[in-house]
Scaffold this motif. Sequence first.
Motif, PDB file in Angstrom:
ATOM      1  N   PHE A 447      32.524  27.146   6.822  1.00  0.00           N
ATOM      2  CA  PHE A 447      33.590  26.899   7.790  1.00  0.00           C
ATOM      3  C   PHE A 447      33.917  28.162   8.575  1.00  0.00           C
ATOM      4  O   PHE A 447      34.081  28.130   9.799  1.00  0.00           O
ATOM      5  CB  PHE A 447      34.820  26.375   7.055  1.00  0.00           C
ATOM      6  CG  PHE A 447      36.011  26.143   7.939  1.00  0.00           C
ATOM      7  CD1 PHE A 447      36.081  25.041   8.767  1.00  0.00           C
ATOM      8  CD2 PHE A 447      37.076  27.031   7.949  1.00  0.00           C
ATOM      9  CE1 PHE A 447      37.174  24.829   9.590  1.00  0.00           C
ATOM     10  CE2 PHE A 447      38.176  26.831   8.754  1.00  0.00           C
ATOM     11  CZ  PHE A 447      38.223  25.722   9.577  1.00  0.00           C
ATOM     12  N   LEU A 500      45.116  16.217  15.199  1.00  0.00           N
ATOM     13  CA  LEU A 500      44.238  16.230  14.023  1.00  0.00           C
ATOM     14  C   LEU A 500      44.839  15.408  12.885  1.00  0.00           C
ATOM     15  O   LEU A 500      44.107  14.733  12.147  1.00  0.00           O
ATOM     16  CB  LEU A 500      44.008  17.667  13.562  1.00  0.00           C
ATOM     17  CG  LEU A 500      43.178  18.553  14.494  1.00  0.00           C
ATOM     18  CD1 LEU A 500      43.165  19.988  14.003  1.00  0.00           C
ATOM     19  CD2 LEU A 500      41.750  18.022  14.605  1.00  0.00           C
ATOM     20  N   THR A 505      40.818  10.421   8.692  1.00  0.00           N
ATOM     21  CA  THR A 505      39.995  11.282   7.859  1.00  0.00           C
ATOM     22  C   THR A 505      40.714  11.580   6.558  1.00  0.00           C
ATOM     23  O   THR A 505      41.937  11.446   6.464  1.00  0.00           O
ATOM     24  CB  THR A 505      39.691  12.609   8.577  1.00  0.00           C
ATOM     25  OG1 THR A 505      38.925  13.455   7.727  1.00  0.00           O
ATOM     26  CG2 THR A 505      40.970  13.314   8.982  1.00  0.00           C
ATOM     27  N   LEU A 507      40.680  14.536   5.231  1.00  0.00           N
ATOM     28  CA  LEU A 507      41.072  15.938   5.266  1.00  0.00           C
ATOM     29  C   LEU A 507      42.578  16.073   5.476  1.00  0.00           C
ATOM     30  O   LEU A 507      43.200  15.255   6.151  1.00  0.00           O
ATOM     31  CB  LEU A 507      40.325  16.684   6.367  1.00  0.00           C
ATOM     32  CG  LEU A 507      38.847  16.963   6.124  1.00  0.00           C
ATOM     33  CD1 LEU A 507      38.233  17.601   7.347  1.00  0.00           C
ATOM     34  CD2 LEU A 507      38.658  17.862   4.909  1.00  0.00           C
ATOM     35  N   ILE A 524      43.164  23.759   7.059  1.00  0.00           N
ATOM     36  CA  ILE A 524      42.468  22.575   6.562  1.00  0.00           C
ATOM     37  C   ILE A 524      42.426  22.638   5.051  1.00  0.00           C
ATOM     38  O   ILE A 524      42.130  23.681   4.463  1.00  0.00           O
ATOM     39  CB  ILE A 524      41.041  22.482   7.144  1.00  0.00           C
ATOM     40  CG1 ILE A 524      41.112  22.338   8.677  1.00  0.00           C
ATOM     41  CG2 ILE A 524      40.290  21.299   6.559  1.00  0.00           C
ATOM     42  CD1 ILE A 524      41.110  23.607   9.440  1.00  0.00           C
ATOM     43  N   ALA A 527      38.014  19.921   0.550  1.00  0.00           N
ATOM     44  CA  ALA A 527      36.869  19.234   1.147  1.00  0.00           C
ATOM     45  C   ALA A 527      36.113  18.457   0.082  1.00  0.00           C
ATOM     46  O   ALA A 527      36.139  18.806  -1.109  1.00  0.00           O
ATOM     47  CB  ALA A 527      35.936  20.242   1.815  1.00  0.00           C
ATOM     48  N   LEU A 531      31.442  16.235   3.570  1.00  0.00           N
ATOM     49  CA  LEU A 531      32.037  16.845   4.765  1.00  0.00           C
ATOM     50  C   LEU A 531      30.970  17.482   5.643  1.00  0.00           C
ATOM     51  O   LEU A 531      30.106  18.218   5.159  1.00  0.00           O
ATOM     52  CB  LEU A 531      33.069  17.903   4.349  1.00  0.00           C
ATOM     53  CG  LEU A 531      33.695  18.703   5.496  1.00  0.00           C
ATOM     54  CD1 LEU A 531      34.528  17.799   6.381  1.00  0.00           C
ATOM     55  CD2 LEU A 531      34.530  19.846   4.959  1.00  0.00           C
ATOM     56  N   VAL A 533      30.822  20.190   8.168  1.00  0.00           N
ATOM     57  CA  VAL A 533      31.647  21.313   8.629  1.00  0.00           C
ATOM     58  C   VAL A 533      31.467  21.541  10.119  1.00  0.00           C
ATOM     59  O   VAL A 533      32.430  21.779  10.849  1.00  0.00           O
ATOM     60  CB  VAL A 533      31.313  22.586   7.833  1.00  0.00           C
ATOM     61  CG1 VAL A 533      32.116  23.767   8.354  1.00  0.00           C
ATOM     62  CG2 VAL A 533      31.577  22.379   6.352  1.00  0.00           C
ATOM     63  N   GLU A 535      30.626  19.422  12.476  1.00  0.00           N
ATOM     64  CA  GLU A 535      31.305  18.373  13.243  1.00  0.00           C
ATOM     65  C   GLU A 535      32.809  18.576  13.236  1.00  0.00           C
ATOM     66  O   GLU A 535      33.484  18.341  14.252  1.00  0.00           O
ATOM     67  CB  GLU A 535      30.956  17.006  12.649  1.00  0.00           C
ATOM     68  CG  GLU A 535      31.588  15.841  13.416  1.00  0.00           C
ATOM     69  CD  GLU A 535      31.250  14.501  12.798  1.00  0.00           C
ATOM     70  OE1 GLU A 535      31.792  13.489  13.282  1.00  0.00           O
ATOM     71  OE2 GLU A 535      30.450  14.472  11.843  1.00  0.00           O
ATOM     72  N   LEU A 536      33.349  19.021  12.117  1.00  0.00           N
ATOM     73  CA  LEU A 536      34.783  19.291  12.032  1.00  0.00           C
ATOM     74  C   LEU A 536      35.195  20.362  13.033  1.00  0.00           C
ATOM     75  O   LEU A 536      36.174  20.195  13.778  1.00  0.00           O
ATOM     76  CB  LEU A 536      35.142  19.725  10.614  1.00  0.00           C
ATOM     77  CG  LEU A 536      36.548  20.295  10.405  1.00  0.00           C
ATOM     78  CD1 LEU A 536      37.595  19.239  10.688  1.00  0.00           C
ATOM     79  CD2 LEU A 536      36.705  20.841   8.982  1.00  0.00           C
ATOM     80  N   THR A 539      34.989  19.112  16.616  1.00  0.00           N
ATOM     81  CA  THR A 539      36.112  18.220  16.935  1.00  0.00           C
ATOM     82  C   THR A 539      37.364  19.017  17.256  1.00  0.00           C
ATOM     83  O   THR A 539      38.104  18.695  18.195  1.00  0.00           O
ATOM     84  CB  THR A 539      36.372  17.272  15.751  1.00  0.00           C
ATOM     85  OG1 THR A 539      35.195  16.515  15.478  1.00  0.00           O
ATOM     86  CG2 THR A 539      37.529  16.338  16.058  1.00  0.00           C
TER      87      THR A 539
END
Length: 691
Positions: A447, A500, A505, A507, A524, A527, A531, A533, A535-536, A539
Amino acid sequence: MMDPTLAEMGNHLSDAMKILETSLILFPFSIFFSDSGQDVVSILQLVQNLMHGDDDKQGQRRMQYVAEQGHMALLGHSLAAYISVLERERLRKLTTRILSDTTLWLCRLFRYENGSAYYHEDDCEGLVKVCRLVINTHYEDYATEGFTMLSSKHPVIYQSAACRPGLGQHLCSQLGLPLSCLCIVPCNTMFGSLHQMDVALLDKLIRDDRESGKVPLLLIANAGTPGAGHTDKLSRLKELCVQYNMWLHVEGVNLATLALGQVSSAVTAATKCDSMTLTPGPWLGLPAVPAVTLYRHEDPALSLAAGLTSSQPVEKLRALPLWLSLQYLGHDGIVQRIKHASQLVSTLPTSFWMPTSMHCTLNTIINLTLLGTDLFPCRLGEQLAQQVPLSGVDVVELEDEGTCVRFSPLMTAAALGTQENDVAALVEKLGEMIPVLSCTLRFRQDFKDEVLQQASLSYIEDLSWPGLGGVRYEPRTTDLDEDKRQHSVEKINSDLLKKLMELDTDLYFSGGPEFCEEKNGIFIGMATEDLDVAELVETIVSIGKDIEESGKLFENMTEVVRRGIQEAELQLQKANEEKLMEEGVFRQIPLVGSVLNWLSPVQASVKGRTFNLAEGQKLFRRQGAGSDSVSDTSSVNQLEESFRETAHVQASDAEEAEVPQERHVHIVEETALSDQRVPEGHETESVDTLR
């Protein structure tokens, strides 16, 4: 026959306990010292309010479990106050009987033959008295000469590095000794348990001190270390103490197993020590009962000088709550409670233990070294304590293992009422939480790497956050001053956090820890294995850009509206000035102006301005979520260009339709003139003039 006064006291105590345990309604109150006094129920209600305070969730809180034996212990404190007013001779006989009975029962129960007992409220107080006894034994004139006797030959107190934190410092403070009189003996580093005292090193330390003219006084050993529950090699330590004429004191939770039928040889060796401290209160679930230090010494005068015995009958009443509780439980009841705690430990699967040396008789340190940093075991311990409160788990810091979760049912099970199903719930929660914590730990670095690759994001390092980590969206506008930029960052990240949190989700998104130094961050949580990461992070960037872009469009439109309003205000001001020049000052006076307008009407032309917001808004509709952002300058230029194009089209239309336009002007003028007030007799003239 029971004394009626005692029976009445017992009934009062029973009623008081029922009120405190069953009443859940809290009322606002203020404490006043009443002139006329208050009844018992009101006072007990006041006590309950003081106990629970302003907690709105009182109904959801669970008080410590107080069984019947606990009620007996509480009754003992009330009886002690009643007994203390008895006639002196009766008081002496009664307190002597209570003290001797309790001491005899404890010595037999814990296999400590020919022992005496000192009852004390603070766990360390008994050891302090024992140290005074040893000092008086080694220094014959200490009672009269005091510390001057110690100056030539310094006494030395030895303790394991695994003892209770601050114990040695407390002893030196209470005894008036310098810290140089305290020697911390390290635990094993090469052979044996890492939590047991290094006997060979202790032997060397003692010999070195004796050669330098010091006097080794006392050794503090453990039968169950506070952190991991280990037992030192008591047999070998006793041999050293006999060899060097030292006093051996033992303390620890594993001393409780001396009451069982089968006891390990390592713990049985504690029965040969010179003194030991027992804490039957937590072991048996007895509230407000004293700790007990059992010791052996042949000189009662020195014991009296050290404070281990007292001639005051009232002080002997400290043993009364324990005297009542032990009789109520009986030998079988005491053994059953200690055995139950041992069985709870055995029901915990071995897969959750530390290496074999970490699983002790009544203490288990759950194996969490796979979680790496200390943060996650700490978080796990907090979650387990909240979700399975009857398990009694807590978090401990061990020198070699770091932060660990401890399960010590002997210290908690009797008070909490822990059963096997509570241990099963603990195991289930561990099975759910450990994989999540492992995944979170594994994804933290991924991350961080993904965030650092994004120019619009900054990574927030906060070691107190037990999740993936924190980020902050940084606007790309650089032409703002610091205050405006800070406001923009705060606004964008606040909106981003809301967006968010609305996502579908698993998360968890948060504004961060309560005392986080970094502001305007998005944190955040835990996880799972599935997950993505990358894509997170994408986003977060995408939503942040959309919010920033929308904010710029809104700011641009606000600027256009502001400019239009300013221009309209200037035009209105100019129109008012022209009106004043055309009509004169007298026409602005209310009464005079009406007469002048009636005598000589003003033929004013119609003037107006239009401001169409709809024409400019069409240019700011985004074509898609991924469209490029529009800068402030380009947005304003497009809006202004739209106004210029609209004006050009209107002018062309006017030239092509000149005749209708003239007709439109005549209609407006006729309408305007028809609104003017015409004096009587001038109608025909006005019409001819218009024609």
